[in-house]
Design a protein around this motif. Structure first.
Motif, mmCIF file in Angstrom:
data_model
loop_
_atom_site.group_PDB
_atom_site.id
_atom_site.type_symbol
_atom_site.label_atom_id
_atom_site.label_comp_id
_atom_site.label_asym_id
_atom_site.label_seq_id
_atom_site.Cartn_x
_atom_site.Cartn_y
_atom_site.Cartn_z
ATOM 1 N N ARG A 99 0.845 -1.192 0.000
ATOM 2 C CA ARG A 99 0.000 0.000 0.000
ATOM 3 C C ARG A 99 0.881 1.243 0.000
ATOM 4 N N LYS A 100 0.754 2.026 -1.088
ATOM 5 C CA LYS A 100 1.455 3.304 -1.150
ATOM 6 C C LYS A 100 0.436 4.398 -1.451
ATOM 7 N N ALA B 183 6.133 3.250 0.723
ATOM 8 C CA ALA B 183 5.025 2.380 1.117
ATOM 9 C C ALA B 183 4.637 2.631 2.575
ATOM 10 N N LEU B 184 3.349 2.426 2.863
ATOM 11 C CA LEU B 184 2.843 2.569 4.229
ATOM 12 C C LEU B 184 2.711 1.201 4.891
ATOM 13 N N SER B 185 2.264 0.214 4.106
ATOM 14 C CA SER B 185 2.091 -1.125 4.677
ATOM 15 C C SER B 185 2.350 -2.202 3.632
ATOM 16 N N LEU C 164 8.871 0.409 -1.941
ATOM 17 C CA LEU C 164 9.658 -0.236 -0.878
ATOM 18 C C LEU C 164 11.099 0.259 -0.908
ATOM 19 N N ARG C 165 11.599 0.500 -2.129
ATOM 20 C CA ARG C 165 12.956 1.071 -2.232
ATOM 21 C C ARG C 165 12.993 2.447 -1.567
ATOM 22 N N GLU C 166 11.923 3.173 -1.757
ATOM 23 C CA GLU C 166 11.829 4.505 -1.154
ATOM 24 C C GLU C 166 11.760 4.393 0.382
ATOM 25 N N ALA C 167 11.126 3.331 0.865
ATOM 26 C CA ALA C 167 11.057 3.108 2.321
ATOM 27 C C ALA C 167 12.453 2.804 2.892
ATOM 28 N N ILE C 168 13.297 2.181 2.099
ATOM 29 C CA ILE C 168 14.683 1.944 2.541
ATOM 30 C C ILE C 168 15.396 3.294 2.651
ATOM 31 N N ARG C 169 15.225 4.083 1.604
ATOM 32 C CA ARG C 169 15.941 5.358 1.533
ATOM 33 C C ARG C 169 15.507 6.294 2.669
#
Ligand code: ZN
Length: 301
Positions: free
Chosen positions: A53-54, A61-63, A103-108
């Motif tokens: 979920r983005k 991503a949020l979840s 998800l890559r953005e969540a890593i960053r």
């Protein structure tokens, strides 16, 4: 993207879930999840169809979701434990590449995510916060870590055995055990299998046989919902459960005379069938596992 909105949303989602799940003791249904509101308007914490979920207001991503598998079918995406004790979450191909990008953005951005684990159709055990800490593109997967391990275990780097065991323990405690517990309690409708007690704070998810592998979540068919007393009695072989789901109490205990717990809680359960079993056949205790455990009980008596 507004970074303060991102932070506020995640914090509010965290607080709301904590209240709704009674501090993580209860799972949450899809319809309850729809009641979440952010800035006065309904806001989806989880996508209905997609694993990731983005929200369009965010870049990360949020979840993430692991769907409940259809009966007799393996989980579509087998999330596995890596050599470092951290979980691998497979690239999703059901959505778009933008899901993996989120998800890559969540890593960053190093933002906390919610992991919704399907424990029954439309029912989820939320695990949060979790972090996407790395990507392993050659294996088409991301690496997910609970907060307690983040920054301590770095995927892809050599790891000593001590640290690996720590990561493994954290993964079990934060993820595998809560999901197993939620799945078992849900299958038994929050009742002790032996005495039907229905207070979640007094119930455990007991393993019928000890987990053979250290990775993965034990299947519900290797579990029993038991109250604290019956769980311990089962573990120390004061109480046994026959493969035909009848309770037995060890003979020396049957001969004892004592107060109400012994009399009603233990002795009177002897020869009685279990008071709670899962409705779904696939969730009922596996006969071969019960046989194995019952043999151990017999040899202990
Ligand atoms: Zn009980």
């Amino acid at each position: 993207m507004d970074p303060s909105l991102d932070g506020r949303l995640r914090l509010e989602a965290d607080r709301w879930l904590t209240v709704r799940t009674h501090d993580g003791t209860l799972p949450i249904s899809w319809s309850e999840l729809e009641e979440f509101e952010f800035d006065g308007a309904p806001f989806k914490l989880k996508d209905r169809q997609r694993g990731i979920r983005k929200p369009r207001e965010l870049t990360a991503a949020l979840s993430i979701t692991t769907a409940y598998p259809a009966p007799n079918r393996p989980r579509r995406y087998a999330d596995e434990l890596g050599p470092d004790g951290l979980i691998r979450y497979k690239w999703r191909d059901d959505g778009q590449e933008s899901d993996n990008q989120a998800l890559r953005e969540a890593i960053r951005l190093e933002v906390p995510l919610i992991w919704f684990f399907g424990i029954a159709p439309g029912v989820y055990k939320p695990i949060y916060p979790v972090f996407v800490v790395a990507e392993e593109p050659e294996l088409h997967q991301f690496v997910i870590a609970p907060d307690s391990v983040r920054g301590i275990v770095v995927p892809g780097q050599p790891i000593d055995e001590h640290l690996r065991r720590y990561a493994l323990r954290q993964t079990r405690q934060r993820l595998h055990q809560p999901v197993f517990r939620a799945s078992v309690l849900h299958a038994y409708e929050t009742r002790c299998a032996v005495c039907a007690l229905r207070h979640p704070e007094l119930l455990d998810a007991a393993h019928i046989v000890a987990d053979r592998e250290e990775g993965g979540i034990a299947a519900v068919r290797n579990g029993l919902a038991l109250c604290k007393i019956h769980h311990t009695a089962y573990d120390v072989s004061v109480l046994g459960i026959r493969p035909d789901l009848v309770v037995e109490i060890r003979s020396d205990i049957l001969a004892e005379i004592d107060g109400p717990m012994l009399e009603h809680g233990l002795k009177r359960r002897h020869g009685e069938p279990l008071m709670a079993v899962p409705r779904s056949r696939t969730d009922r205790p596996a006969v071969e596992l019960l046989e194995q455990r019952y043999a151990a009980f017999r040899s202990a008596g």
